[in-house]
Design an enzyme around this catalytic site. Sequence first.
Site, PDB file in Angstrom:
ATOM      1  CE1 TYR A  68      32.081  21.912   6.473  1.00 38.34           C
ATOM      2  CE2 TYR A  68      31.980  23.763   4.958  1.00 38.34           C
ATOM      3  CZ  TYR A  68      32.561  23.125   6.041  1.00 38.34           C
ATOM      4  OH  TYR A  68      33.635  23.688   6.677  1.00 38.34           O
ATOM      5  CG  HIS A 120      37.449  22.169  15.425  1.00 38.74           C
ATOM      6  ND1 HIS A 120      38.617  21.692  14.885  1.00 38.74           N
ATOM      7  CD2 HIS A 120      37.822  23.128  16.328  1.00 38.74           C
ATOM      8  CE1 HIS A 120      39.660  22.317  15.430  1.00 38.74           C
ATOM      9  NE2 HIS A 120      39.198  23.184  16.315  1.00 38.74           N
ATOM     10  CD  GLU A 217      53.110  11.726   7.635  1.00 37.37           C
ATOM     11  OE1 GLU A 217      52.943  12.932   7.920  1.00 37.37           O
ATOM     12  OE2 GLU A 217      52.865  11.223   6.544  1.00 37.37           O
TER      13      GLU A 217
END
Length: 251
Positions: A68, A120, A217
């Site tokens: 992190y 998140h 994509e």
Amino acid sequence: MAVSCSDRLRRKFRAARNVVVCTGAGMSAESGVPTYRGSEGIWKKFRPEQLASFDAFLSSPDLVWEWYRHRREIISSIEPNAGHIALAEMERSIEHVVIVTQNIDNLHRRAGSTRIHELHGNIERNYCIECGEFVTAQDVASSSAVPRCRHCGGLIRPDVVWFGEQLPEAAWTGAIEAVSTAEILLSVGTSGVVYPAASIPDIARRAGAYTVEINIEPTELSGSFNEVIRGTAGEALPMLLQVRTHSDQEK
Ligand code: BJW
Ligand code: ZN
């Protein structure tokens, strides 16, 4: 070839008052933040359960902390891209623009967006796993070993959501509220494999929103959108902003 969208989306986007933009790692790719999956993704080098779970943190806190710290350094050295900036500008020409992001990089806020639900968490915040005390990014920035809480000695962890952990309730509730009245839902740069975030476009569509995927994509979810724009966030979002601002000038 320049990225474009359907006439139907143009008309809807010019008239919309409530737009929700759901973003994933591809949103920040053009800023230089690595995505998780795909050929250059973070998970090519590490297994998610090795680093992105509470069990991983308890068994190897220094390794997870170091990972992190490295990512915090990358994020602090880069800037929001043209896509982030276009979204921040949309707030000035559309009544309600709400960002629902899976990203932990804080780039939407740095670009100037103000209504953001971080599903998140945020890598710039950290807290003690024992007493919950928050610690600023500056307090932990230089620490290469995992820091300890100055109140109780507990391990300090990043305020991000790992696999198996609940999403922050306020962020999730805010996201669901926003999609319930959205006229348009843009899903930008997410592979759509991580739940419950991946269920948001479908919730929005069932509530009546016109749903649009922006991705370089095809994804797991591509077939369930009303429209797909194949292109990067940094190309497609400025194009949509232009659709809106040109119509403002014509009024
Ligand atoms: C571009 C581009 C450009 C590139 N322009 N596009 C079924 C139902 C519900 C839950 C589950 C389920 N099965 C399993 C679960 C549990 C689990 C889950 O979903 N697992 C799946 C993998 C199957 N979910 C959870 O555990 C969640 N919690 C939960 O469900 O709580 C309830 C519960 C509790 C207890 C027990 C069981 C349930 C929590 C999920 C937390 C996810 N955390 C991470 C790490 C955050 C911290 C960190 O970064 O270190 O969040 S994982 C990682 O994936 C990160 C991301 O936010 C998330 C999504 O990734 P994202 O954003 O989609 O990125 P990529 O890389 O996958 O895709 C990038 C895309 O961009 C690609 O499509 C490219 O093509 C595109 N792209 N450049 C546009 N320039
Ligand atoms: Zn503590």
